[in-house]
Design a protein around this motif. Structure first.
Motif, PDB file in Angstrom:
ATOM      1  N   PHE A  24      -3.976  -0.137  -9.505  1.00  0.00           N
ATOM      2  CA  PHE A  24      -4.250  -1.453  -9.902  1.00  0.00           C
ATOM      3  C   PHE A  24      -2.383  -1.887  -9.331  1.00  0.00           C
ATOM      4  O   PHE A  24      -3.340  -3.330  -9.070  1.00  0.00           O
ATOM      5  N   VAL A  25      -1.854  -1.587  -9.344  1.00  0.00           N
ATOM      6  CA  VAL A  25      -0.461  -1.849  -8.927  1.00  0.00           C
ATOM      7  C   VAL A  25      -0.619  -2.635  -7.778  1.00  0.00           C
ATOM      8  O   VAL A  25       0.290  -3.348  -7.119  1.00  0.00           O
ATOM      9  N   THR A  26      -0.842  -1.683  -6.633  1.00  0.00           N
ATOM     10  CA  THR A  26      -0.765  -2.222  -4.977  1.00  0.00           C
ATOM     11  C   THR A  26      -2.121  -3.168  -5.244  1.00  0.00           C
ATOM     12  O   THR A  26      -1.633  -4.239  -4.353  1.00  0.00           O
ATOM     13  N   VAL A  56       1.661  -1.088   0.134  1.00  0.00           N
ATOM     14  CA  VAL A  56       0.147  -0.051   0.157  1.00  0.00           C
ATOM     15  C   VAL A  56       1.479   0.791  -0.194  1.00  0.00           C
ATOM     16  O   VAL A  56       0.487   2.539  -0.743  1.00  0.00           O
ATOM     17  N   VAL A  57       2.385   1.116   0.853  1.00  0.00           N
ATOM     18  CA  VAL A  57       2.772   2.136   0.795  1.00  0.00           C
ATOM     19  C   VAL A  57       3.625   2.984  -0.343  1.00  0.00           C
ATOM     20  O   VAL A  57       3.732   4.400  -1.132  1.00  0.00           O
ATOM     21  N   LEU A  58       3.919   1.726  -1.177  1.00  0.00           N
ATOM     22  CA  LEU A  58       3.931   1.563  -2.213  1.00  0.00           C
ATOM     23  C   LEU A  58       3.665   1.857  -3.429  1.00  0.00           C
ATOM     24  O   LEU A  58       4.713   2.693  -4.372  1.00  0.00           O
ATOM     25  N   PHE A  92      -2.073  -8.970  -4.402  1.00  0.00           N
ATOM     26  CA  PHE A  92      -2.416 -10.591  -4.587  1.00  0.00           C
ATOM     27  C   PHE A  92      -1.389 -11.390  -4.311  1.00  0.00           C
ATOM     28  O   PHE A  92      -1.340 -12.539  -4.323  1.00  0.00           O
ATOM     29  N   ILE A  93       0.328 -10.765  -5.292  1.00  0.00           N
ATOM     30  CA  ILE A  93       1.391 -11.824  -5.907  1.00  0.00           C
ATOM     31  C   ILE A  93       1.911 -11.829  -4.952  1.00  0.00           C
ATOM     32  O   ILE A  93       1.669 -12.906  -3.754  1.00  0.00           O
ATOM     33  N   VAL A  94       1.862 -10.960  -3.337  1.00  0.00           N
ATOM     34  CA  VAL A  94       2.760 -11.805  -1.998  1.00  0.00           C
ATOM     35  C   VAL A  94       1.279 -12.186  -1.388  1.00  0.00           C
ATOM     36  O   VAL A  94       2.235 -12.861  -0.424  1.00  0.00           O
ATOM     37  N   ILE A  95       0.662 -12.501  -1.525  1.00  0.00           N
ATOM     38  CA  ILE A  95      -0.277 -13.071  -0.887  1.00  0.00           C
ATOM     39  C   ILE A  95      -0.299 -14.902  -1.554  1.00  0.00           C
ATOM     40  O   ILE A  95       0.209 -15.492  -0.648  1.00  0.00           O
TER      41      ILE A  95
END
Length: 225
Positions: A30-32, A11-13, A37-40
């Motif tokens: 959209f990037v956030t 979120v910060v990024l 999703f990718i981190v999860i």
């Protein structure tokens, strides 16, 4: 707890990306969402490669920006269309856990971006006819741009190994360099043909090129590189 920290980082990024002007609000949002999703599903290391591409793209877009403006090559703020055309294939492959296709697609996007942004500082030729063209012409290639593309692909290959997306350094380098440059030249070829004739726009070209880069990466790993 660690995953929660990484989600907060996403979120910060996203906020930083928006405030830096690299993407508009919708693109940053959209990037956030993609990042979360990718981190999860795969972890922060896979997301880090996508962020590296975004960082390199933003940095080299701003490189020699005054000169680019003088020759009429100004960039509008990147939008969600740019995010999807360059990032949707890598995101799908990241979720699938296909590191070879993922590296191939990201290497293509990075190589193409760096080749385009650095190549305009030299005198390009059209890839299909070798005639001299103005910097920024669709399908234009140059020695300087090609070298910049190689460096971009190399950065992705090395980084993918360092942060444990790819299990082996030689394999990572071969995939990133071969897939990245094949995809990059495919981008130029599509630009010189389908884009110049009006059948494709820039987003179509980028999407197709990343698909080609991903496919080359998958083929390379399939044949045992």
């Amino acid at each position: 707890m660690i995953q929660l920290i990484f989600l907060i980082i996403c979120v910060v990024l996203g906020i930083i990306v928006y405030l830096s002007g690299a993407l508009d609000l919708l693109g940053s949002t959209f990037v956030t969402i993609i990042g979360i999703f990718i981190v999860i599903t795969r972890g922060f290391n896979w997301l880090a490669i996508l962020l590296l591409f975004l960082l390199l793209g933003s940095a080299f877009t701003k490189f020699k920006s005054d000169y680019k403006k003088r020759i009429g090559l100004t960039h509008e703020k990147r939008t969600i269309k740019n995010v999807i055309s360059n990032g949707i294939i890598p995101v799908i492959l990241a979720i699938m856990g296909n590191y070879a296709g993922f590296i191939g697609a990201i290497a293509t996007a990075t190589a193409d971006t760096m080749a385009s942004e650095i190549g305009v500082l030299s005198k390009p030729i059209l890839i299909t006819s070798k005639e001299s063209v103005k910097p920024g012409t669709d399908g234009g290639v140059s020695v300087l741009g090609t070298l910049a593309g190689l460096v971009g692909a190399l950065i992705i290959g090395i980084s993918a190994f360092i942060i444990n997306v790819s299990p082996e350094i030689t394999q990572s380098l071969i995939i990133s360099l071969l897939a990245g440059m094949v995809g990059c030249f495919a981008d130029s070829l599509l630009g010189a043909t389908l884009e110049r004739s009006g059948f494709f726009n820039n987003e179509h070209v980028n999407l197709t090129a990343t698909m080609i880069g991903a496919l080359v990466g998958i083929i390379l790993i399939t044949i045992g590189v």
